[in-house]
Design a protein around this motif. Structure first.
Motif, PDB file in Angstrom:
ATOM      1  N   MET A   1      -9.555  -7.369  11.033  1.00 20.62           N
ATOM      2  CA  MET A   1      -9.444  -6.848   9.659  1.00 20.62           C
ATOM      3  C   MET A   1     -10.025  -5.451   9.566  1.00 20.62           C
ATOM      4  O   MET A   1     -11.169  -5.214   9.964  1.00 20.62           O
ATOM      5  CB  MET A   1     -10.178  -7.766   8.679  1.00 20.62           C
TER       6      MET A   1
ATOM      7  N   GLY B   1      -5.599  -2.277   5.490  1.00 17.95           N
ATOM      8  CA  GLY B   1      -5.286  -2.249   4.064  1.00 17.95           C
ATOM      9  C   GLY B   1      -6.290  -1.422   3.280  1.00 17.95           C
ATOM     10  O   GLY B   1      -7.460  -1.330   3.661  1.00 17.95           O
TER      11      GLY B   1
ATOM     12  N   ASN C   1       0.830  -1.203   0.000  1.00 23.57           N
ATOM     13  CA  ASN C   1       0.000   0.000   0.000  1.00 23.57           C
ATOM     14  C   ASN C   1       0.868   1.259   0.000  1.00 23.57           C
ATOM     15  O   ASN C   1       0.476   2.283  -0.543  1.00 23.57           O
ATOM     16  CB  ASN C   1      -0.937   0.034   1.203  1.00 23.57           C
TER      17      ASN C   1
ATOM     18  N   HIS D   1     -10.376  -2.612   6.628  1.00 28.13           N
ATOM     19  CA  HIS D   1     -10.215  -2.308   5.206  1.00 28.13           C
ATOM     20  C   HIS D   1     -10.767  -0.923   4.890  1.00 28.13           C
ATOM     21  O   HIS D   1     -11.816  -0.543   5.409  1.00 28.13           O
ATOM     22  CB  HIS D   1     -10.957  -3.342   4.358  1.00 28.13           C
TER      23      HIS D   1
ATOM     24  N   PHE E   1      -8.200  -1.099  -0.333  1.00 26.95           N
ATOM     25  CA  PHE E   1      -8.586  -1.968  -1.434  1.00 26.95           C
ATOM     26  C   PHE E   1      -9.626  -1.269  -2.305  1.00 26.95           C
ATOM     27  O   PHE E   1     -10.383  -0.424  -1.818  1.00 26.95           O
ATOM     28  CB  PHE E   1      -9.212  -3.265  -0.899  1.00 26.95           C
TER      29      PHE E   1
ATOM     30  N   ASP F   1     -11.609   1.933   1.604  1.00 28.94           N
ATOM     31  CA  ASP F   1     -11.857   2.032   0.164  1.00 28.94           C
ATOM     32  C   ASP F   1     -10.804   2.936  -0.478  1.00 28.94           C
ATOM     33  O   ASP F   1     -10.784   4.144  -0.238  1.00 28.94           O
ATOM     34  CB  ASP F   1     -13.271   2.587  -0.062  1.00 28.94           C
ATOM     35  N   ARG F   2      -9.956   2.328  -1.269  1.00 30.75           N
ATOM     36  CA  ARG F   2      -8.859   3.029  -1.909  1.00 30.75           C
ATOM     37  C   ARG F   2      -9.345   4.174  -2.804  1.00 30.75           C
ATOM     38  O   ARG F   2      -8.605   5.115  -3.076  1.00 30.75           O
ATOM     39  CB  ARG F   2      -8.064   2.005  -2.741  1.00 30.75           C
TER      40      ARG F   2
ATOM     41  N   HIS G   1     -12.659  -7.228  -3.152  1.00 34.81           N
ATOM     42  CA  HIS G   1     -11.312  -7.577  -2.703  1.00 34.81           C
ATOM     43  C   HIS G   1     -11.310  -8.891  -1.923  1.00 34.81           C
ATOM     44  O   HIS G   1     -10.450  -9.117  -1.074  1.00 34.81           O
ATOM     45  CB  HIS G   1     -10.676  -6.422  -1.914  1.00 34.81           C
TER      46      HIS G   1
ATOM     47  N   ASP H   1     -13.490 -10.486   0.260  1.00 39.39           N
ATOM     48  CA  ASP H   1     -14.110 -10.854   1.538  1.00 39.39           C
ATOM     49  C   ASP H   1     -15.633 -10.752   1.497  1.00 39.39           C
ATOM     50  O   ASP H   1     -16.292 -10.769   2.531  1.00 39.39           O
ATOM     51  CB  ASP H   1     -13.522 -10.044   2.705  1.00 39.39           C
TER      52      ASP H   1
END
Ligand code: TQI
Ligand code: ZN
Ligand code: ZN
Length: 169
Positions: A94, A65, A26, A96, A67, A98-99, A71, A73
């Motif tokens: 986890m 991360g 990343n 996550h 993503f 949103d990129r 992605h 999941d």
């Protein structure tokens, strides 16, 4: 008022010093990592928990991360706005994001005028609440209230957030 997840999951007594890691690849700027550090600190201040960054993504308690879209999941991201991030209840870890959001960190002047900008630290404080076991709150000032308007910075825990987390820890 604060809520917990069904069954009131929380990190067990013998796991109070939690580690977190950023997904290798990343390549987050230091300013973004610092926003996560501040977000963890807000919860550490009111609990016996500590949060330490580790370089070992696979071994970390909390794995962060960014993503795009689907992605793997079953909870696909959706581009600009809509879902911004998701995190799971303890002891999953986890986290996550949103990129495709126009993420902004404090002091970032280039993003400040973008209408869809989302404050990274505000979202991180909220998602860490979920990672620690808090569900949503009905108190509008709370970090765990289920809506935030874009371009809003909301990073200070409310009394409701503190009461909820102090029941868990
Ligand atoms: N993500 C939702 C959220 O974190 C995902 C979600 C929906 C969820 N229902 C849940 C997670 C129940 C755990 C339990 O709430 S989001 C906000 C807020 C989101 C929303 O992208 O919609 C924030 C992420 F609260 F402002 F609306 C961060 Cl701060
Ligand atoms: Zn995900
Ligand atoms: Zn939430």
């Amino acid at each position: 008022h604060y809520t917990f997840f069904p069954g009131t999951p929380r990190w067990p007594e013998d796991r109070r010093d939690l580690t977190y890691a950023f997904l290798p690849g990343n390549n987050l700027p230091e300013t973004a990592k610092a926003a996560f550090t501040r977000a963890f600190q807000r919860w550490a201040e009111v609990t016996p928990l500590t949060f330490t960054e580790t370089s070992s993504y696979g071994a970390a308690d909390i794995r962060i991360g960014f993503f795009s879209g689907d992605h793997g999941d079953g909870e696909a991201f959706d581009g600009v706005l809509g879902t911004l991030a998701h995190a799971f209840s303890p002891p999953n870890g986890m986290f996550h994001l949103d990129r495709d959001e126009n993420w902004m960190v404090e002091g970032d002047v280039t993003q400040a005028s973008v209408s869809t900008t989302v404050d990274l630290e505000s979202v991180a404080v909220h998602e860490i609440g979920h990672l620690l076991g808090l569900g949503h709150s009905s108190v509008e000032e709370s970090i765990m209230y289920p809506t935030i308007s874009s371009r809003t910075r909301k990073v200070d825990l409310a009394a409701d957030d503190v009461q909820g987390i102090q029941i868990l820890y």
